[in-house]
Design an enzyme around this catalytic site. Sequence first.
Site, PDB file in Angstrom:
ATOM      1  N   GLU A  97      -9.484 -11.133  -7.420  1.00  0.00           N
ATOM      2  CA  GLU A  97      -8.533 -10.026  -7.265  1.00  0.00           C
ATOM      3  C   GLU A  97      -7.365 -10.132  -8.246  1.00  0.00           C
ATOM      4  O   GLU A  97      -6.903  -9.112  -8.765  1.00  0.00           O
ATOM      5  CB  GLU A  97      -8.026  -9.988  -5.817  1.00  0.00           C
ATOM      6  CG  GLU A  97      -9.125  -9.620  -4.837  1.00  0.00           C
ATOM      7  CD  GLU A  97      -8.670  -9.563  -3.386  1.00  0.00           C
ATOM      8  OE1 GLU A  97      -9.514  -9.266  -2.523  1.00  0.00           O
ATOM      9  OE2 GLU A  97      -7.466  -9.808  -3.126  1.00  0.00           O
TER      10      GLU A  97
ATOM     11  N   PHE B 234     -15.896   3.002   6.700  1.00  0.00           N
ATOM     12  CA  PHE B 234     -14.513   3.377   6.387  1.00  0.00           C
ATOM     13  C   PHE B 234     -14.216   3.407   4.882  1.00  0.00           C
ATOM     14  O   PHE B 234     -13.089   3.636   4.474  1.00  0.00           O
ATOM     15  CB  PHE B 234     -13.527   2.434   7.097  1.00  0.00           C
ATOM     16  CG  PHE B 234     -13.699   0.966   6.782  1.00  0.00           C
ATOM     17  CD1 PHE B 234     -13.180   0.403   5.617  1.00  0.00           C
ATOM     18  CD2 PHE B 234     -14.383   0.125   7.678  1.00  0.00           C
ATOM     19  CE1 PHE B 234     -13.337  -0.942   5.329  1.00  0.00           C
ATOM     20  CE2 PHE B 234     -14.538  -1.234   7.391  1.00  0.00           C
ATOM     21  CZ  PHE B 234     -14.021  -1.761   6.216  1.00  0.00           C
TER      22      PHE B 234
ATOM     23  N   ARG C  55       2.768  -6.233   9.140  1.00  0.00           N
ATOM     24  CA  ARG C  55       2.018  -5.095   9.697  1.00  0.00           C
ATOM     25  C   ARG C  55       2.578  -4.658  11.046  1.00  0.00           C
ATOM     26  O   ARG C  55       2.641  -3.458  11.335  1.00  0.00           O
ATOM     27  CB  ARG C  55       0.532  -5.433   9.783  1.00  0.00           C
ATOM     28  CG  ARG C  55      -0.133  -5.347   8.391  1.00  0.00           C
ATOM     29  CD  ARG C  55      -1.456  -6.009   8.378  1.00  0.00           C
ATOM     30  NE  ARG C  55      -2.220  -5.774   7.151  1.00  0.00           N
ATOM     31  CZ  ARG C  55      -3.194  -6.546   6.750  1.00  0.00           C
ATOM     32  NH1 ARG C  55      -3.540  -7.607   7.468  1.00  0.00           N
ATOM     33  NH2 ARG C  55      -3.848  -6.276   5.640  1.00  0.00           N
TER      34      ARG C  55
ATOM     35  N   THR D 116      -5.187  -7.343  10.526  1.00  0.00           N
ATOM     36  CA  THR D 116      -5.522  -6.117   9.786  1.00  0.00           C
ATOM     37  C   THR D 116      -5.149  -4.868  10.566  1.00  0.00           C
ATOM     38  O   THR D 116      -4.608  -3.915  10.013  1.00  0.00           O
ATOM     39  CB  THR D 116      -7.049  -6.090   9.494  1.00  0.00           C
ATOM     40  OG1 THR D 116      -7.391  -7.284   8.791  1.00  0.00           O
ATOM     41  CG2 THR D 116      -7.427  -4.889   8.652  1.00  0.00           C
TER      42      THR D 116
ATOM     43  N   ARG E  81      -1.297 -14.378   4.497  1.00  0.00           N
ATOM     44  CA  ARG E  81      -1.996 -13.761   5.631  1.00  0.00           C
ATOM     45  C   ARG E  81      -1.180 -13.925   6.918  1.00  0.00           C
ATOM     46  O   ARG E  81      -1.151 -13.020   7.761  1.00  0.00           O
ATOM     47  CB  ARG E  81      -3.412 -14.323   5.775  1.00  0.00           C
ATOM     48  CG  ARG E  81      -4.287 -13.912   4.595  1.00  0.00           C
ATOM     49  CD  ARG E  81      -5.721 -14.355   4.736  1.00  0.00           C
ATOM     50  NE  ARG E  81      -6.459 -13.574   5.719  1.00  0.00           N
ATOM     51  CZ  ARG E  81      -6.942 -12.353   5.496  1.00  0.00           C
ATOM     52  NH1 ARG E  81      -6.749 -11.747   4.337  1.00  0.00           N
ATOM     53  NH2 ARG E  81      -7.621 -11.714   6.428  1.00  0.00           N
TER      54      ARG E  81
ATOM     55  N   ASN F 174      -2.074   0.272   6.641  1.00  0.00           N
ATOM     56  CA  ASN F 174      -1.624  -1.007   7.223  1.00  0.00           C
ATOM     57  C   ASN F 174      -0.700  -1.800   6.298  1.00  0.00           C
ATOM     58  O   ASN F 174      -0.629  -3.020   6.375  1.00  0.00           O
ATOM     59  CB  ASN F 174      -2.822  -1.830   7.724  1.00  0.00           C
ATOM     60  CG  ASN F 174      -3.717  -2.343   6.617  1.00  0.00           C
ATOM     61  OD1 ASN F 174      -3.609  -1.897   5.476  1.00  0.00           O
ATOM     62  ND2 ASN F 174      -4.590  -3.272   6.939  1.00  0.00           N
TER      63      ASN F 174
ATOM     64  N   TYR G 128     -12.443  -2.685  -3.954  1.00  0.00           N
ATOM     65  CA  TYR G 128     -12.998  -2.831  -2.604  1.00  0.00           C
ATOM     66  C   TYR G 128     -14.529  -2.778  -2.596  1.00  0.00           C
ATOM     67  O   TYR G 128     -15.123  -2.421  -1.574  1.00  0.00           O
ATOM     68  CB  TYR G 128     -12.440  -1.733  -1.696  1.00  0.00           C
ATOM     69  CG  TYR G 128     -11.017  -1.981  -1.230  1.00  0.00           C
ATOM     70  CD1 TYR G 128     -10.697  -3.095  -0.459  1.00  0.00           C
ATOM     71  CD2 TYR G 128      -9.993  -1.077  -1.532  1.00  0.00           C
ATOM     72  CE1 TYR G 128      -9.405  -3.319  -0.002  1.00  0.00           C
ATOM     73  CE2 TYR G 128      -8.694  -1.297  -1.079  1.00  0.00           C
ATOM     74  CZ  TYR G 128      -8.408  -2.417  -0.311  1.00  0.00           C
ATOM     75  OH  TYR G 128      -7.130  -2.632   0.153  1.00  0.00           O
TER      76      TYR G 128
ATOM     77  N   HIS H  61      -2.146  -5.454   1.590  1.00  0.00           N
ATOM     78  CA  HIS H  61      -3.412  -6.163   1.450  1.00  0.00           C
ATOM     79  C   HIS H  61      -3.096  -7.570   0.959  1.00  0.00           C
ATOM     80  O   HIS H  61      -2.162  -7.756   0.180  1.00  0.00           O
ATOM     81  CB  HIS H  61      -4.315  -5.480   0.410  1.00  0.00           C
ATOM     82  CG  HIS H  61      -5.469  -6.354  -0.016  1.00  0.00           C
ATOM     83  ND1 HIS H  61      -6.625  -6.432   0.717  1.00  0.00           N
ATOM     84  CD2 HIS H  61      -5.602  -7.226  -1.053  1.00  0.00           C
ATOM     85  CE1 HIS H  61      -7.427  -7.316   0.129  1.00  0.00           C
ATOM     86  NE2 HIS H  61      -6.830  -7.808  -0.944  1.00  0.00           N
TER      87      HIS H  61
ATOM     88  N   LYS I  89       0.825  -1.212   0.000  1.00  0.00           N
ATOM     89  CA  LYS I  89       0.000   0.000   0.000  1.00  0.00           C
ATOM     90  C   LYS I  89       0.864   1.270   0.000  1.00  0.00           C
ATOM     91  O   LYS I  89       2.073   1.214   0.245  1.00  0.00           O
ATOM     92  CB  LYS I  89      -0.932  -0.039   1.219  1.00  0.00           C
ATOM     93  CG  LYS I  89      -1.938  -1.199   1.177  1.00  0.00           C
ATOM     94  CD  LYS I  89      -2.972  -1.070   2.295  1.00  0.00           C
ATOM     95  CE  LYS I  89      -3.983  -2.203   2.257  1.00  0.00           C
ATOM     96  NZ  LYS I  89      -5.079  -1.999   3.239  1.00  0.00           N
TER      97      LYS I  89
END
Length: 141
Positions: free
Chosen positions: A127, A58, A103, A92, A86, A113, A50, A116, A10
């Site tokens: 995705e 949010f 993270r 998250t 993950r 964060n 998203y 993704h 990100k």
Amino acid sequence: ALERTLSIIKPDAVAKNVIGEIESRFEKAGLRIVAMKMLQLSREKAEGFYAEHKERPFFKDLVDFMTSGPVVVQVLEGENAVIANRDLMGATNPKEAAPGTIRADFAQSIDANAVHGSDSAESAAREVSYFFADDEICPRS
Ligand code: CMP
């Protein structure tokens, strides 16, 4: 099973200049990068990605953040790649992320964060094809 998952570095992590450190964690965990690109997301592209969060409070902040600077998008391939990625990312919310996760080490807040990752094999399929054409993916197994 051999899987693919979509990963996004990100804007906060790109701004911190830790693209290579994050890619290195994927590689050290045995995941192979089979596609990657750096790009500036448009609002339309971020909103579409998203879409499942459209009604969440949010959503606007998420789209604002994801369009605030360039991102690096990659497809990771390996055994149980969805869960493996993950595990590397951590929770998250970075405040809840286990020590040593991406993270915990690089993220500031639940919005900024750092990364993704797809949350299931089904999301991963959607995705991956949202960002990459078949001929942009280079299988390495
Ligand atoms: P990501 O995995 O990219 O998917 C949706 C993003 O929304 C999530 O990471 C967070 O960065 C962001 N977000 C902001 N607030 C929340 C929240 N309350 N719950 C889940 N995700 C949130």
